[in-house]
Design a protein around this motif. Sequence first.
Motif, PDB file in Angstrom:
ATOM      1  N   ASP A  29      -8.765  53.356  85.058  1.00  0.00           N
ATOM      2  CA  ASP A  29      -8.846  54.701  84.131  1.00  0.00           C
ATOM      3  C   ASP A  29     -10.374  54.493  83.796  1.00  0.00           C
ATOM      4  O   ASP A  29     -10.509  54.387  82.607  1.00  0.00           O
ATOM      5  N   LEU A  31     -13.526  56.933  83.802  1.00  0.00           N
ATOM      6  CA  LEU A  31     -13.962  58.564  84.091  1.00  0.00           C
ATOM      7  C   LEU A  31     -15.429  58.647  83.997  1.00  0.00           C
ATOM      8  O   LEU A  31     -15.976  57.907  82.875  1.00  0.00           O
ATOM      9  N   GLU A  90       2.030  64.362  79.604  1.00  0.00           N
ATOM     10  CA  GLU A  90       1.741  64.355  81.160  1.00  0.00           C
ATOM     11  C   GLU A  90       0.626  65.590  81.117  1.00  0.00           C
ATOM     12  O   GLU A  90       0.875  66.690  81.018  1.00  0.00           O
ATOM     13  N   GLY A  91      -0.430  65.254  81.757  1.00  0.00           N
ATOM     14  CA  GLY A  91      -1.623  66.290  81.791  1.00  0.00           C
ATOM     15  C   GLY A  91      -2.294  66.625  80.763  1.00  0.00           C
ATOM     16  O   GLY A  91      -3.073  67.483  80.983  1.00  0.00           O
ATOM     17  N   LYS A  93      -4.094  65.089  76.762  1.00  0.00           N
ATOM     18  CA  LYS A  93      -4.405  64.322  75.672  1.00  0.00           C
ATOM     19  C   LYS A  93      -5.201  65.096  74.694  1.00  0.00           C
ATOM     20  O   LYS A  93      -5.822  65.612  74.842  1.00  0.00           O
ATOM     21  N   GLU A 133      -8.336  66.571  76.443  1.00  0.00           N
ATOM     22  CA  GLU A 133      -8.523  66.474  77.717  1.00  0.00           C
ATOM     23  C   GLU A 133      -7.303  66.872  78.596  1.00  0.00           C
ATOM     24  O   GLU A 133      -6.015  66.541  78.258  1.00  0.00           O
ATOM     25  N   ASP A 135      -5.683  67.451  82.590  1.00  0.00           N
ATOM     26  CA  ASP A 135      -5.472  67.272  84.054  1.00  0.00           C
ATOM     27  C   ASP A 135      -5.452  68.272  84.838  1.00  0.00           C
ATOM     28  O   ASP A 135      -4.743  69.320  84.578  1.00  0.00           O
ATOM     29  N   ASP A 137      -6.351  69.438  89.299  1.00  0.00           N
ATOM     30  CA  ASP A 137      -6.184  68.664  90.526  1.00  0.00           C
ATOM     31  C   ASP A 137      -7.287  67.904  90.893  1.00  0.00           C
ATOM     32  O   ASP A 137      -7.085  66.691  91.491  1.00  0.00           O
ATOM     33  N   ALA A 139      -9.931  66.775  88.712  1.00  0.00           N
ATOM     34  CA  ALA A 139     -10.819  66.025  87.558  1.00  0.00           C
ATOM     35  C   ALA A 139     -10.107  66.400  86.337  1.00  0.00           C
ATOM     36  O   ALA A 139      -8.961  66.874  86.147  1.00  0.00           O
ATOM     37  N   ASN A 140     -10.561  66.049  85.311  1.00  0.00           N
ATOM     38  CA  ASN A 140     -10.092  66.254  83.971  1.00  0.00           C
ATOM     39  C   ASN A 140     -11.008  67.178  83.336  1.00  0.00           C
ATOM     40  O   ASN A 140     -12.143  66.766  83.068  1.00  0.00           O
ATOM     41  N   TYR A 142     -12.208  68.474  79.646  1.00  0.00           N
ATOM     42  CA  TYR A 142     -12.410  68.263  78.459  1.00  0.00           C
ATOM     43  C   TYR A 142     -13.240  69.099  77.772  1.00  0.00           C
ATOM     44  O   TYR A 142     -14.002  69.584  77.799  1.00  0.00           O
ATOM     45  N   ASN A 164     -12.404  60.383  87.820  1.00  0.00           N
ATOM     46  CA  ASN A 164     -11.827  59.336  87.918  1.00  0.00           C
ATOM     47  C   ASN A 164     -12.305  58.653  88.926  1.00  0.00           C
ATOM     48  O   ASN A 164     -12.476  59.263  90.098  1.00  0.00           O
TER      49      ASN A 164
END
Length: 165
Positions: A29, A31, A90-91, A93, A133, A135, A137, A139-140, A142, A164
């Motif tokens: 993890d 990034l 999930e997906g 934060k 943040e 998710d 496909d 990248a993330n 933010y 990631n």
Amino acid sequence: MKKLILTSCVLFGLMFTFNSNSYAQESSDILVGGGLIYGTEVEAIGIQAGGKYAFTPEISGAADFAIYFPENFDWWELNANVHYDFLAEEGMKVYGLGGLNYATMSFSVDFGEFGSASGSSSEVGLNLGGGAEFDVDFANVYTELKYVLGNADQLALSAGLRFNI
């Protein structure tokens, strides 16, 4: 003050290097990425690049470099923050952040025959804020909102992508 900043950076780097049992190394993890940033004191848009490292599932360390593009002077800053995830689904934060800011401002004016003038200033401040943040496909995505407490008080809004590695 410069010795304090240098010592903090060295200790922060050593934590990354020698923390062999950390969560981030178990789950990869780490990034890196960048984006755009706007500061209310500098009243300009800039670019930002940085990285994020997860120590535990809830706590991450983040560092970034930002440079703004105002018309009459130069402004750049370094930030070292700790993120605490308040909500992690999930997906997505949502996190709070706190940390240190080091900002440098400089200018130079040429008066032709009469000479020139220049000056610079460096300030240390505290970052307080939060972000989210998401998710996608590849990248993330933010977005962060933080207030820098110090002589260079400013509200900064940033958004971008983290990948990631």
